[in-house]
Design a protein around this motif. Sequence first.
Motif, PDB file in Angstrom:
ATOM      1  N   ASN A 144       3.019   9.177 -16.107  1.00  0.00           N
ATOM      2  CA  ASN A 144       1.732   8.745 -15.572  1.00  0.00           C
ATOM      3  C   ASN A 144       1.395   7.333 -16.035  1.00  0.00           C
ATOM      4  O   ASN A 144       0.983   6.477 -15.241  1.00  0.00           O
ATOM      5  N   LEU A 145       1.585   7.060 -17.315  1.00  0.00           N
ATOM      6  CA  LEU A 145       1.273   5.746 -17.871  1.00  0.00           C
ATOM      7  C   LEU A 145       2.180   4.665 -17.284  1.00  0.00           C
ATOM      8  O   LEU A 145       1.707   3.616 -16.837  1.00  0.00           O
ATOM      9  N   LEU A 146       3.479   4.926 -17.272  1.00  0.00           N
ATOM     10  CA  LEU A 146       4.419   3.939 -16.741  1.00  0.00           C
ATOM     11  C   LEU A 146       4.211   3.724 -15.243  1.00  0.00           C
ATOM     12  O   LEU A 146       4.265   2.594 -14.755  1.00  0.00           O
ATOM     13  N   GLY A 147       3.965   4.813 -14.515  1.00  0.00           N
ATOM     14  CA  GLY A 147       3.721   4.688 -13.079  1.00  0.00           C
ATOM     15  C   GLY A 147       2.442   3.925 -12.791  1.00  0.00           C
ATOM     16  O   GLY A 147       2.390   3.095 -11.870  1.00  0.00           O
ATOM     17  N   GLY A 148       1.393   4.198 -13.582  1.00  0.00           N
ATOM     18  CA  GLY A 148       0.127   3.499 -13.398  1.00  0.00           C
ATOM     19  C   GLY A 148       0.252   2.012 -13.660  1.00  0.00           C
ATOM     20  O   GLY A 148      -0.273   1.183 -12.908  1.00  0.00           O
ATOM     21  N   ILE A 149       0.984   1.652 -14.718  1.00  0.00           N
ATOM     22  CA  ILE A 149       1.183   0.234 -15.041  1.00  0.00           C
ATOM     23  C   ILE A 149       2.000  -0.458 -13.948  1.00  0.00           C
ATOM     24  O   ILE A 149       1.665  -1.555 -13.498  1.00  0.00           O
ATOM     25  N   ALA A 150       3.076   0.199 -13.515  1.00  0.00           N
ATOM     26  CA  ALA A 150       3.938  -0.406 -12.493  1.00  0.00           C
ATOM     27  C   ALA A 150       3.196  -0.573 -11.171  1.00  0.00           C
ATOM     28  O   ALA A 150       3.282  -1.629 -10.526  1.00  0.00           O
ATOM     29  N   TRP A 151       2.454   0.472 -10.764  1.00  0.00           N
ATOM     30  CA  TRP A 151       1.761   0.418  -9.474  1.00  0.00           C
ATOM     31  C   TRP A 151       0.574  -0.543  -9.509  1.00  0.00           C
ATOM     32  O   TRP A 151       0.478  -1.465  -8.690  1.00  0.00           O
ATOM     33  N   ALA A 152      -0.324  -0.346 -10.475  1.00  0.00           N
ATOM     34  CA  ALA A 152      -1.536  -1.167 -10.540  1.00  0.00           C
ATOM     35  C   ALA A 152      -1.203  -2.612 -10.891  1.00  0.00           C
ATOM     36  O   ALA A 152      -1.673  -3.555 -10.236  1.00  0.00           O
ATOM     37  N   GLY A 153      -0.391  -2.794 -11.940  1.00  0.00           N
ATOM     38  CA  GLY A 153      -0.032  -4.147 -12.344  1.00  0.00           C
ATOM     39  C   GLY A 153       0.799  -4.856 -11.290  1.00  0.00           C
ATOM     40  O   GLY A 153       0.570  -6.032 -10.978  1.00  0.00           O
ATOM     41  N   GLY A 154       1.764  -4.137 -10.716  1.00  0.00           N
ATOM     42  CA  GLY A 154       2.624  -4.735  -9.696  1.00  0.00           C
ATOM     43  C   GLY A 154       1.859  -5.103  -8.439  1.00  0.00           C
ATOM     44  O   GLY A 154       2.055  -6.193  -7.876  1.00  0.00           O
ATOM     45  N   THR A 155       0.978  -4.208  -7.984  1.00  0.00           N
ATOM     46  CA  THR A 155       0.193  -4.489  -6.774  1.00  0.00           C
ATOM     47  C   THR A 155      -0.734  -5.672  -6.992  1.00  0.00           C
ATOM     48  O   THR A 155      -0.826  -6.569  -6.144  1.00  0.00           O
ATOM     49  N   THR A 156      -1.429  -5.684  -8.127  1.00  0.00           N
ATOM     50  CA  THR A 156      -2.349  -6.779  -8.426  1.00  0.00           C
ATOM     51  C   THR A 156      -1.615  -8.118  -8.481  1.00  0.00           C
ATOM     52  O   THR A 156      -2.050  -9.110  -7.882  1.00  0.00           O
ATOM     53  N   ALA A 157      -0.498  -8.154  -9.211  1.00  0.00           N
ATOM     54  CA  ALA A 157       0.263  -9.399  -9.344  1.00  0.00           C
ATOM     55  C   ALA A 157       0.807  -9.863  -7.998  1.00  0.00           C
ATOM     56  O   ALA A 157       0.733 -11.058  -7.662  1.00  0.00           O
ATOM     57  N   ALA A 158       1.354  -8.925  -7.212  1.00  0.00           N
ATOM     58  CA  ALA A 158       1.945  -9.292  -5.917  1.00  0.00           C
ATOM     59  C   ALA A 158       0.889  -9.862  -4.977  1.00  0.00           C
ATOM     60  O   ALA A 158       1.090 -10.926  -4.356  1.00  0.00           O
ATOM     61  N   VAL A 159      -0.250  -9.179  -4.864  1.00  0.00           N
ATOM     62  CA  VAL A 159      -1.308  -9.639  -3.964  1.00  0.00           C
ATOM     63  C   VAL A 159      -1.873 -10.972  -4.447  1.00  0.00           C
ATOM     64  O   VAL A 159      -2.110 -11.890  -3.645  1.00  0.00           O
ATOM     65  N   TYR A 160      -2.076 -11.098  -5.752  1.00  0.00           N
ATOM     66  CA  TYR A 160      -2.650 -12.328  -6.305  1.00  0.00           C
ATOM     67  C   TYR A 160      -1.737 -13.534  -6.040  1.00  0.00           C
ATOM     68  O   TYR A 160      -2.180 -14.562  -5.523  1.00  0.00           O
ATOM     69  N   TYR A 161      -0.463 -13.409  -6.382  1.00  0.00           N
ATOM     70  CA  TYR A 161       0.438 -14.550  -6.238  1.00  0.00           C
ATOM     71  C   TYR A 161       0.758 -14.849  -4.776  1.00  0.00           C
ATOM     72  O   TYR A 161       0.945 -16.017  -4.402  1.00  0.00           O
ATOM     73  N   LEU A 162       0.819 -13.842  -3.947  1.00  0.00           N
ATOM     74  CA  LEU A 162       0.987 -14.078  -2.519  1.00  0.00           C
ATOM     75  C   LEU A 162      -0.232 -14.802  -1.956  1.00  0.00           C
ATOM     76  O   LEU A 162      -0.106 -15.661  -1.079  1.00  0.00           O
ATOM     77  N   GLY A 163      -1.419 -14.443  -2.462  1.00  0.00           N
ATOM     78  CA  GLY A 163      -2.634 -15.132  -2.026  1.00  0.00           C
ATOM     79  C   GLY A 163      -2.642 -16.591  -2.444  1.00  0.00           C
ATOM     80  O   GLY A 163      -3.052 -17.465  -1.678  1.00  0.00           O
TER      81      GLY A 163
END
Length: 221
Positions: A144-163
Amino acid sequence: MHVQEWLQHIPPIVAYLTVAVVIGIESLGIPLPGEIILVSASLLAVHGTVSPVAVGVSAVIGAVVGDSIGYAIGHRYGEAMFVRLGRRFPRHFGDEQIQRAERLFQRWGMWAVFFGRFIAFLRIFAGPLSGVLRMPYWKFLIANLLGGIAWAGGTTAAVYYLGIVAETWLKDFSYAGLAAVVVVIAAVVLVVRHRAKSRAARDGDSGSAGDNGKRVRTRGQ
């Protein structure tokens, strides 16, 4: 008013709390647009309205805490909980959806919890179903912890840098160029999500032999 516009008109601390609460409630097993909230908040970070780090941290906290509460509820109330949810949300918690998710979790265990965070269908099942199936909590917590970090952190970083990249291109090109970038990104996301759902469907169907009509059972991992 769109989600992004609404988030833009509230104080940053309220935006962070909204991200954490909505994702947390979704992780409990209640269908809410957690991914939409996360993407919208990440886009606001491009303009400096909110901090991308704070958005990512809020999403991780909401995901981990929500899933943990969902696990506790599933562990306590078991099959009866899904029966009640099936009456209230038949589209998400019908017999077919529950049996399919159960097969995936029985087959993949911790990996189902980890990768389930990236698939909307499994995201609402991860916590409650892990509790119902009596997955040891330490295993569930790690995934749960690793999945949450990968999903939330990855989505935030991807959307932010693409923006950021999109805004840079906008200065040099035009709105038409930005629109083309958005279309390409959206197409890639749709293809990836479609493949993930197809893979989940194949995995679920492969374990369905002799399992038709089976209800959720309480069992150890």
